[in-house]
Write a protein that holds these residues in place. Sequence first.
Motif, PDB file in Angstrom:
ATOM      1  N   PRO A 265       0.772  -1.190   0.093  1.00 42.90           N
ATOM      2  CA  PRO A 265      -0.006   0.058   0.054  1.00 42.90           C
ATOM      3  C   PRO A 265       0.695   1.306   0.109  1.00 42.90           C
ATOM      4  N   ASN A 266       0.291   2.133  -0.673  1.00 43.16           N
ATOM      5  CA  ASN A 266       1.103   3.507  -0.830  1.00 43.16           C
ATOM      6  C   ASN A 266       2.594   3.564  -1.593  1.00 43.16           C
ATOM      7  N   ALA A 267       2.874   2.468  -2.216  1.00 40.66           N
ATOM      8  CA  ALA A 267       3.921   2.414  -2.989  1.00 40.66           C
ATOM      9  C   ALA A 267       3.898   3.310  -4.433  1.00 40.66           C
ATOM     10  N   GLY A 268       2.625   3.458  -4.747  1.00 42.76           N
ATOM     11  CA  GLY A 268       2.146   4.285  -5.999  1.00 42.76           C
ATOM     12  C   GLY A 268       1.697   3.552  -7.126  1.00 42.76           C
ATOM     13  N   LYS A 269       1.095   2.549  -6.773  1.00 43.83           N
ATOM     14  CA  LYS A 269       0.583   1.480  -7.913  1.00 43.83           C
ATOM     15  C   LYS A 269      -0.494   2.585  -8.828  1.00 43.83           C
TER      16      LYS A 269
ATOM     17  N   ALA B 181      -8.248   5.494 -11.307  1.00 42.66           N
ATOM     18  CA  ALA B 181      -8.122   4.784  -9.945  1.00 42.66           C
ATOM     19  C   ALA B 181      -7.927   6.050  -8.954  1.00 42.66           C
ATOM     20  N   ILE B 182      -8.438   5.550  -7.815  1.00 43.58           N
ATOM     21  CA  ILE B 182      -8.461   6.687  -6.752  1.00 43.58           C
ATOM     22  C   ILE B 182      -6.903   6.604  -5.916  1.00 43.58           C
ATOM     23  N   VAL B 183      -6.568   8.035  -5.990  1.00 44.92           N
ATOM     24  CA  VAL B 183      -5.161   8.002  -5.255  1.00 44.92           C
ATOM     25  C   VAL B 183      -5.307   8.517  -4.049  1.00 44.92           C
TER      26      VAL B 183
ATOM     27  N   THR C  91      -6.451   1.792   0.452  1.00 44.06           N
ATOM     28  CA  THR C  91      -7.658   2.392  -0.088  1.00 44.06           C
ATOM     29  C   THR C  91      -8.050   1.699  -1.272  1.00 44.06           C
ATOM     30  N   THR C  92      -6.917   1.115  -2.140  1.00 50.00           N
ATOM     31  CA  THR C  92      -7.417   0.517  -3.506  1.00 50.00           C
ATOM     32  C   THR C  92      -7.896  -0.901  -2.855  1.00 50.00           C
ATOM     33  N   ARG C  93      -9.030  -1.002  -2.754  1.00 42.77           N
ATOM     34  CA  ARG C  93      -9.546  -2.146  -1.954  1.00 42.77           C
ATOM     35  C   ARG C  93      -9.912  -3.184  -3.114  1.00 42.77           C
TER      36      ARG C  93
ATOM     37  N   ASN D 117       9.962   3.350  -7.328  1.00 44.96           N
ATOM     38  CA  ASN D 117       9.414   4.615  -7.419  1.00 44.96           C
ATOM     39  C   ASN D 117       9.391   5.555  -6.654  1.00 44.96           C
ATOM     40  N   LYS D 118       8.877   6.651  -6.683  1.00 42.91           N
ATOM     41  CA  LYS D 118       9.090   7.977  -6.117  1.00 42.91           C
ATOM     42  C   LYS D 118      10.783   8.380  -6.072  1.00 42.91           C
ATOM     43  N   SER D 119      11.347   8.244  -7.106  1.00 33.96           N
ATOM     44  CA  SER D 119      12.724   8.631  -7.347  1.00 33.96           C
ATOM     45  C   SER D 119      12.760  10.144  -7.329  1.00 33.96           C
ATOM     46  N   ASP D 120      11.628  10.874  -7.139  1.00 33.66           N
ATOM     47  CA  ASP D 120      11.837  12.331  -7.120  1.00 33.66           C
ATOM     48  C   ASP D 120      12.414  12.584  -5.601  1.00 33.66           C
ATOM     49  N   LEU D 121      12.127  11.459  -4.701  1.00 34.06           N
ATOM     50  CA  LEU D 121      12.309  11.838  -3.239  1.00 34.06           C
ATOM     51  C   LEU D 121      13.749  11.173  -2.787  1.00 34.06           C
TER      52      LEU D 121
HETATM   53  P1  GDP Z   1      -1.120   2.431  -4.233  1.00 31.25           P
HETATM   54  O1  GDP Z   1      -1.588   2.786  -2.754  1.00 31.25           O
HETATM   55  O2  GDP Z   1       0.233   1.764  -4.300  1.00 31.25           O
HETATM   56  O3  GDP Z   1      -2.157   2.635  -5.094  1.00 31.25           O
HETATM   57  O4  GDP Z   1      -0.263   4.094  -3.987  1.00 31.25           O
HETATM   58  P2  GDP Z   1      -0.952   5.543  -4.489  1.00 31.25           P
HETATM   59  O5  GDP Z   1      -0.900   5.568  -6.115  1.00 31.25           O
HETATM   60  O6  GDP Z   1      -2.363   5.658  -4.022  1.00 31.25           O
HETATM   61  O7  GDP Z   1       0.058   6.674  -3.944  1.00 31.25           O
HETATM   62  C1  GDP Z   1       0.321   6.933  -2.507  1.00 31.25           C
HETATM   63  C2  GDP Z   1       0.795   8.156  -2.364  1.00 31.25           C
HETATM   64  O8  GDP Z   1       2.087   8.243  -2.834  1.00 31.25           O
HETATM   65  C3  GDP Z   1       0.151   9.129  -2.942  1.00 31.25           C
HETATM   66  O9  GDP Z   1       0.116  10.263  -1.934  1.00 31.25           O
HETATM   67  C4  GDP Z   1       0.676   9.553  -4.329  1.00 31.25           C
HETATM   68  O10 GDP Z   1       0.436  10.872  -4.596  1.00 31.25           O
HETATM   69  C5  GDP Z   1       2.287   9.134  -3.675  1.00 31.25           C
HETATM   70  N1  GDP Z   1       3.206   8.997  -4.748  1.00 31.25           N
HETATM   71  C6  GDP Z   1       2.951   8.115  -5.862  1.00 31.25           C
HETATM   72  N2  GDP Z   1       3.806   8.053  -6.713  1.00 31.25           N
HETATM   73  C7  GDP Z   1       4.771   8.721  -6.329  1.00 31.25           C
HETATM   74  C8  GDP Z   1       5.999   9.446  -6.793  1.00 31.25           C
HETATM   75  O11 GDP Z   1       6.740   8.995  -7.778  1.00 31.25           O
HETATM   76  N3  GDP Z   1       6.657  10.545  -5.998  1.00 31.25           N
HETATM   77  C9  GDP Z   1       5.998  10.955  -4.910  1.00 31.25           C
HETATM   78  N4  GDP Z   1       6.765  11.987  -4.330  1.00 31.25           N
HETATM   79  N5  GDP Z   1       4.831  10.639  -4.384  1.00 31.25           N
HETATM   80  C10 GDP Z   1       4.375   9.620  -5.014  1.00 31.25           C
END
Ligand code: GDP
Length: 461
Positions: A232-236, A249-251, A257-259, A337-341
């Motif tokens: 969860p929250n990985a960015g799928k 999809a809901i982010v 939350t992606t149930r 993912n999140k290579s911007d962080l």
């Molecule tokens: P999921 O639960 O894997 O589907 O993840 P989400 O797509 O809902 O993303 C979870 C959180 O991570 C959200 O607040 C996104 O905005 C954030 N997020 C997703 N991808 C990135 C990324 O590449 N960089 C950053 N900084 N945040 C991201």
Amino acid sequence: MENVTDTIAAVATAMSSSGIGIIRISGSEAIEVADRIFRSRREDFCLADAKTHTIHYGMVYDGEEALDEVLAMVMRGPHSYTAEDTVEINCHGGVLVMKRILETVIRNGARPAEPGEFTKRAFLNGRMDLSQAEAVIDVINSRSEYAMRSSVSQLSGSLSRKVKKLREDILYQIAFIESALDDPEHISLDGYEEKLNGLLAPMVEELEKLLRSADNGKLLSEGIKTVILGKPNAGKSSLMNVLVGEERAIVTDIAGTTRDTLEEQIRLRGISLNIIDTAGIRETEDRVEQIGVSRARAAANEADLIIYVVDGSRPLDENDRMIIELIRDRKAIVLLNKSDLEMRVSEEELAELTGGKTVLSVSAREETGIDCLEQEIEKLFYEGNLDFNDEILITNVRHKTALEQALASLRMVQTGIADQMPEDFLTIDLMDAYRQLGTIIGEAVEDDLVNEIFSKFCMGK
Ligand code: GDP
């Protein structure tokens, strides 16, 4: 087979508003029928006098009512698609106009073509063999550019060529055995079995290769089942949105939350992907979440391709280890993912943990690295011994079944040889293989099979 000389007509282009529409008329009276409704500016001109493969400007009339300004193309048999006299009327593409012209053509002596009837005539008149005719269906129906290209190559006869060659080789062996049995004094079968075994191996291999392409062919037209996994929250969901190009999809920031699973079909570089976004996989007590997790597991098991999304800004945890276990023996791409962080996980570390899977750094938020992902998907896909230049795709269930049966028969021959069966037993299975392959190119097929195939065509082809 049947009387195919009567004159048929249909709208050959899509029945929707477009630039031009074509009404195709084919049969022994095609030109006569067209002349009844076509008027050139030159009063003494009629299409019956026209040379083959010429185009004529004029008007189509229903009685005294002018319907449309058209170009009429005359093609005399056998040099036409159906090998019969054919007139194609190019009119303005409105649905109403096409319908009116077709009705007028029919009132003037043609009958409506059945689905696939033009192509059926092409086949019956020897213009194409059955596998080429079937490829026309796939051209019409193909959903991606690659499927389109492979249909086109099948149309030009590459499948037919391979099948014909196999049949020839098999027939030669049957003929040889039969001659030897007939005339044992002059033709010896000593050591023949070993030789036959040697010949069978490459044939079996060829059939297996064609069958493998059948599975890939299915992937091409239906889409590669792709599953996005990650905790969860990985960015799928974010990744899915980037790929799909819309906020489906809901982010959210709340883990889990992606149930449910979401499915979306997208096209990357001509390849169709059915992307399934899953609830985050993790060990959980929450019942609703549990269902999502088990679905994700099930989806992963069925997937052709897994995209594993890792939140690189956080250290790997138990969930990640669980997913890594799940993808170990699967075709998978790892996205860091999140290579911007600021990153807490490295590409190298992940590559090692996943047993050498490709790891790509991306940012779903900034939409960076997505190109590399597309490239990688393309590469992975074509590694599955798919090369469009000389590879044939079996996109058709009937072809696949025939190939499977031919393969089974050839394997029976191999078993027969191993069991030292007499030669005339071997010829029975060889003959079966020969017949099965024949059904692919339409040799020795029953009429009802032909009809069944052609009824699958859409109108106007
Ligand atoms: P999921 O639960 O894997 O589907 O993840 P989400 O797509 O809902 O993303 C979870 C959180 O991570 C959200 O607040 C996104 O905005 C954030 N997020 C997703 N991808 C990135 C990324 O590449 N960089 C950053 N900084 N945040 C991201």
